[in-house]
Scaffold this motif. Structure first.
Motif, PDB file in Angstrom:
ATOM      1  N   THR A 108     -13.110 -11.815 -30.174  1.00  0.00           N
ATOM      2  CA  THR A 108     -12.999 -11.214 -28.845  1.00  0.00           C
ATOM      3  C   THR A 108     -13.663 -12.116 -27.823  1.00  0.00           C
ATOM      4  N   ARG A 109     -13.381 -11.836 -26.572  1.00  0.00           N
ATOM      5  CA  ARG A 109     -14.011 -12.520 -25.437  1.00  0.00           C
ATOM      6  C   ARG A 109     -14.536 -11.435 -24.517  1.00  0.00           C
ATOM      7  N   LEU A 110     -15.804 -11.530 -24.130  1.00  0.00           N
ATOM      8  CA  LEU A 110     -16.390 -10.523 -23.261  1.00  0.00           C
ATOM      9  C   LEU A 110     -15.971 -10.750 -21.811  1.00  0.00           C
ATOM     10  N   TYR A 111     -16.019  -9.687 -21.015  1.00  0.00           N
ATOM     11  CA  TYR A 111     -15.614  -9.758 -19.618  1.00  0.00           C
ATOM     12  C   TYR A 111     -16.795  -9.968 -18.677  1.00  0.00           C
ATOM     13  N   LYS A 112     -17.920  -9.320 -18.962  1.00  0.00           N
ATOM     14  CA  LYS A 112     -19.066  -9.371 -18.055  1.00  0.00           C
ATOM     15  C   LYS A 112     -19.905 -10.628 -18.233  1.00  0.00           C
ATOM     16  N   THR A 113     -19.804 -11.248 -19.374  1.00  0.00           N
ATOM     17  CA  THR A 113     -20.562 -12.469 -19.662  1.00  0.00           C
ATOM     18  C   THR A 113     -19.604 -13.495 -20.274  1.00  0.00           C
ATOM     19  N   PRO A 114     -19.982 -14.776 -20.277  1.00  0.00           N
ATOM     20  CA  PRO A 114     -19.047 -15.807 -20.742  1.00  0.00           C
ATOM     21  C   PRO A 114     -19.070 -16.047 -22.255  1.00  0.00           C
ATOM     22  N   TYR A 115     -19.218 -14.990 -23.034  1.00  0.00           N
ATOM     23  CA  TYR A 115     -19.343 -15.147 -24.483  1.00  0.00           C
ATOM     24  C   TYR A 115     -18.045 -14.817 -25.213  1.00  0.00           C
ATOM     25  N   SER A 116     -17.810 -15.555 -26.288  1.00  0.00           N
ATOM     26  CA  SER A 116     -16.757 -15.204 -27.235  1.00  0.00           C
ATOM     27  C   SER A 116     -17.431 -14.974 -28.585  1.00  0.00           C
ATOM     28  N   ILE A 117     -16.873 -14.052 -29.354  1.00  0.00           N
ATOM     29  CA  ILE A 117     -17.466 -13.664 -30.639  1.00  0.00           C
ATOM     30  C   ILE A 117     -16.409 -13.802 -31.725  1.00  0.00           C
ATOM     31  N   GLU A 118     -16.833 -14.332 -32.868  1.00  0.00           N
ATOM     32  CA  GLU A 118     -15.961 -14.399 -34.038  1.00  0.00           C
ATOM     33  C   GLU A 118     -16.714 -13.803 -35.219  1.00  0.00           C
ATOM     34  N   ARG A 119     -16.059 -12.897 -35.923  1.00  0.00           N
ATOM     35  CA  ARG A 119     -16.651 -12.250 -37.099  1.00  0.00           C
ATOM     36  C   ARG A 119     -15.673 -12.389 -38.256  1.00  0.00           C
ATOM     37  N   ILE A 120     -16.153 -12.903 -39.383  1.00  0.00           N
ATOM     38  CA  ILE A 120     -15.330 -13.043 -40.582  1.00  0.00           C
ATOM     39  C   ILE A 120     -15.875 -12.095 -41.643  1.00  0.00           C
ATOM     40  N   VAL A 121     -15.008 -11.201 -42.121  1.00  0.00           N
ATOM     41  CA  VAL A 121     -15.386 -10.217 -43.136  1.00  0.00           C
ATOM     42  C   VAL A 121     -14.633 -10.558 -44.416  1.00  0.00           C
ATOM     43  N   THR A 122     -15.390 -10.712 -45.506  1.00  0.00           N
ATOM     44  CA  THR A 122     -14.807 -11.028 -46.807  1.00  0.00           C
ATOM     45  C   THR A 122     -15.137  -9.919 -47.790  1.00  0.00           C
ATOM     46  N   ILE A 123     -14.112  -9.364 -48.404  1.00  0.00           N
ATOM     47  CA  ILE A 123     -14.279  -8.367 -49.472  1.00  0.00           C
ATOM     48  C   ILE A 123     -13.821  -9.040 -50.755  1.00  0.00           C
ATOM     49  N   ASP A 124     -14.742  -9.146 -51.719  1.00  0.00           N
ATOM     50  CA  ASP A 124     -14.465  -9.842 -52.977  1.00  0.00           C
ATOM     51  C   ASP A 124     -14.607  -8.848 -54.132  1.00  0.00           C
ATOM     52  N   VAL A 125     -13.496  -8.521 -54.769  1.00  0.00           N
ATOM     53  CA  VAL A 125     -13.492  -7.542 -55.855  1.00  0.00           C
ATOM     54  C   VAL A 125     -14.237  -8.089 -57.077  1.00  0.00           C
ATOM     55  N   THR A 126     -14.030  -9.357 -57.388  1.00  0.00           N
ATOM     56  CA  THR A 126     -14.677  -9.959 -58.558  1.00  0.00           C
ATOM     57  C   THR A 126     -16.196  -9.904 -58.441  1.00  0.00           C
ATOM     58  N   GLU A 127     -16.727 -10.272 -57.281  1.00  0.00           N
ATOM     59  CA  GLU A 127     -18.181 -10.250 -57.064  1.00  0.00           C
ATOM     60  C   GLU A 127     -18.675  -8.885 -56.603  1.00  0.00           C
ATOM     61  N   GLN A 128     -17.750  -7.954 -56.368  1.00  0.00           N
ATOM     62  CA  GLN A 128     -18.071  -6.637 -55.838  1.00  0.00           C
ATOM     63  C   GLN A 128     -18.973  -6.772 -54.612  1.00  0.00           C
ATOM     64  N   SER A 129     -18.479  -7.564 -53.643  1.00  0.00           N
ATOM     65  CA  SER A 129     -19.310  -7.860 -52.480  1.00  0.00           C
ATOM     66  C   SER A 129     -18.531  -7.753 -51.180  1.00  0.00           C
ATOM     67  N   LEU A 130     -19.286  -7.535 -50.137  1.00  0.00           N
ATOM     68  CA  LEU A 130     -18.790  -7.547 -48.773  1.00  0.00           C
ATOM     69  C   LEU A 130     -19.678  -8.516 -48.006  1.00  0.00           C
ATOM     70  N   ARG A 131     -19.085  -9.528 -47.383  1.00  0.00           N
ATOM     71  CA  ARG A 131     -19.850 -10.533 -46.649  1.00  0.00           C
ATOM     72  C   ARG A 131     -19.396 -10.511 -45.192  1.00  0.00           C
ATOM     73  N   VAL A 132     -20.359 -10.513 -44.273  1.00  0.00           N
ATOM     74  CA  VAL A 132     -20.071 -10.535 -42.846  1.00  0.00           C
ATOM     75  C   VAL A 132     -20.735 -11.778 -42.254  1.00  0.00           C
ATOM     76  N   GLU A 133     -19.916 -12.639 -41.646  1.00  0.00           N
ATOM     77  CA  GLU A 133     -20.418 -13.835 -40.964  1.00  0.00           C
ATOM     78  C   GLU A 133     -20.017 -13.720 -39.507  1.00  0.00           C
ATOM     79  N   GLU A 134     -20.942 -14.016 -38.612  1.00  0.00           N
ATOM     80  CA  GLU A 134     -20.663 -13.849 -37.196  1.00  0.00           C
ATOM     81  C   GLU A 134     -21.190 -15.029 -36.405  1.00  0.00           C
ATOM     82  N   SER A 135     -20.416 -15.451 -35.413  1.00  0.00           N
ATOM     83  CA  SER A 135     -20.869 -16.514 -34.508  1.00  0.00           C
ATOM     84  C   SER A 135     -20.539 -16.109 -33.081  1.00  0.00           C
TER      85      SER A 135
END
Length: 128
Positions: free
Chosen positions: A45-72
């Motif tokens: 997304t890109r914010l309107y009130k400030t000049p920021y853009s956000i990227e979030r990557i969500v990984t669901i891994d059945v083998t590792e039974q994990s949920l990973r969230v990475e954000e920049s």
């Protein structure tokens, strides 16, 4: 929660809503990888009130039974701004139930709070 957390706030002549603007703007998403064992989704997304853009990557891994969230977050403007950046992740069924265990690669993620984060163009500087 970004660029502020908690109650409404006023900074640099702008009013920010409860838990920040990021939770109230539209987000785009795309499936980066999708198999029977792993799903990777990129949200942005890109914010309107400030000049920021956000990227979030969500990984669901059945083998590792994990949920990973990475954000920049990227400051696309020329001015340094003080912001608050927090996570307010909430899970319910089917992710949380009897016998569910929480584990983190770094315990400090759960206990450490930065007193402020200063963004310079394209970089985040953390201060404890």
């Amino acid at each position: 929660m970004f660029p502020n957390a908690g109650d409404d706030s006023f900074y640099n002549g702008v009013t920010y809503n409860y838990h920040g603007e990021a939770c109230q703007v539209p987000w785009r998403y795309e499936f980066v990888n999708q198999t029977d064992l792993i799903v990777v989704i990129k949200f942005s997304t890109r914010l309107y009130k400030t000049p920021y853009s956000i990227e979030r990557i969500v990984t669901i891994d059945v083998t590792e039974q994990s949920l990973r969230v990475e954000e920049s977050i990227t400051n696309n403007g020329e001015q340094d701004l003080f912001v608050e950046w927090g996570q307010h992740i909430a899970f319910g069924e089917p992710f949380i139930g009897p016998g569910t265990r929480y584990a983190s690669e770094n315990d400090r993620v759960c206990r450490t709070r930065c007193s402020f984060i200063t963004f310079k163009k394209g970089c985040a500087y953390l201060a404890n």
